[in-house]
Design a protein around this motif. Sequence first.
Motif, short mmCIF file in Angstrom:
data_model
loop_
_atom_site.label_atom_id
_atom_site.label_comp_id
_atom_site.label_asym_id
_atom_site.label_seq_id
_atom_site.Cartn_x
_atom_site.Cartn_y
_atom_site.Cartn_z
N PHE A 41 4.72 -2.91 -3.89
CA PHE A 41 4.12 -2.42 -5.14
C PHE A 41 2.80 -1.72 -4.82
N PHE A 42 1.99 -2.33 -3.97
CA PHE A 42 0.69 -1.75 -3.60
C PHE A 42 0.86 -0.37 -2.96
N PHE A 43 1.80 -0.27 -2.02
CA PHE A 43 2.02 1.03 -1.36
C PHE A 43 2.54 2.07 -2.35
N ARG A 44 3.46 1.62 -3.22
CA ARG A 44 4.12 2.59 -4.11
C ARG A 44 3.25 2.97 -5.30
N TYR A 45 2.63 1.97 -5.96
CA TYR A 45 1.96 2.26 -7.23
C TYR A 45 0.44 2.34 -7.15
#
Length: 273
Positions: A41-45
């Motif tokens: 989630f951190f990498f994507r959003y």
Amino acid sequence: MIAVLDPVQVAARPEPNPTEELQKTVSASRLNCWLQCRLKFFFRYVLQLPRPPSAAMFVGSIAHQVLQQWNHGRWRKEPFQTEKFKAWFDSQWTEEQKTSKIKWDDDQADERASAWKTLEHYFLETPIKADERPEAVEVPVEADLSHHGLPRLIGILDLVRAGGTIVDFKVTGKTPDPEQAIHQHEIQLSCYGVLYRDATSRKEAGLELHHLVRTKTPKLIVTRIGPITQQQETRLFKVMESYVDGVGRQDFVPSPSFGCAGCEYFTECRRWS
Ligand code: SF4
């Protein structure tokens, strides 16, 4: 009548997202990614690291575009023409690879033939009649859940059939088990129910998962579900509360699992500490 959301509000933003913003607006995709792996989630959003789609995601996206054309065609009361959808399929297959480099696991020609065969099978077997006019197609919707102390929920309804049944299309390589499918897609289905009710002030008639199965002999599995229950709504709201709390604490830790084999951020994850 369905409330229309400004498209810029659902579009991916190029610069890193502050966590305050991610706490204010949620979608089924964000919640599912959060539940799957908070580091992903951190990498994507949060960082919004760009990644080309996987082969499976690419095939799914092209199939969804063809289905969208079909739904819009029924909305406009156009006659059904397989050749028109085949032409769209072929042009998008080529066009989208000009900007996305897809890593094909198998022979691309075989993948392409199998994807079209699966769509052809769907058009033959679908329970939706050629002259059934949809209630809504690809409608961005939003629900203000502040009275529950929750963030704004956004999403896009792929198709609402005449009479208020919400349909979600899935393209998969494996035949789904209906009970497992309902469980695995619970967050998404519950989001659709909440969004539909907020937008129309009506309860949905039900929900349908249409699985287009890309096996050697294609299959269509339709799973029908009743309107979302109070229990499902409560479970969704508790997941949203947990999401807001976790994002606020910047709780971005990895969740190594079988799912890591297909993770587009595997390299970055291995460097994380
Ligand atoms: S490789 Fe696995 S643990 Fe790492 S970010 Fe991806 S899903 Fe999460």
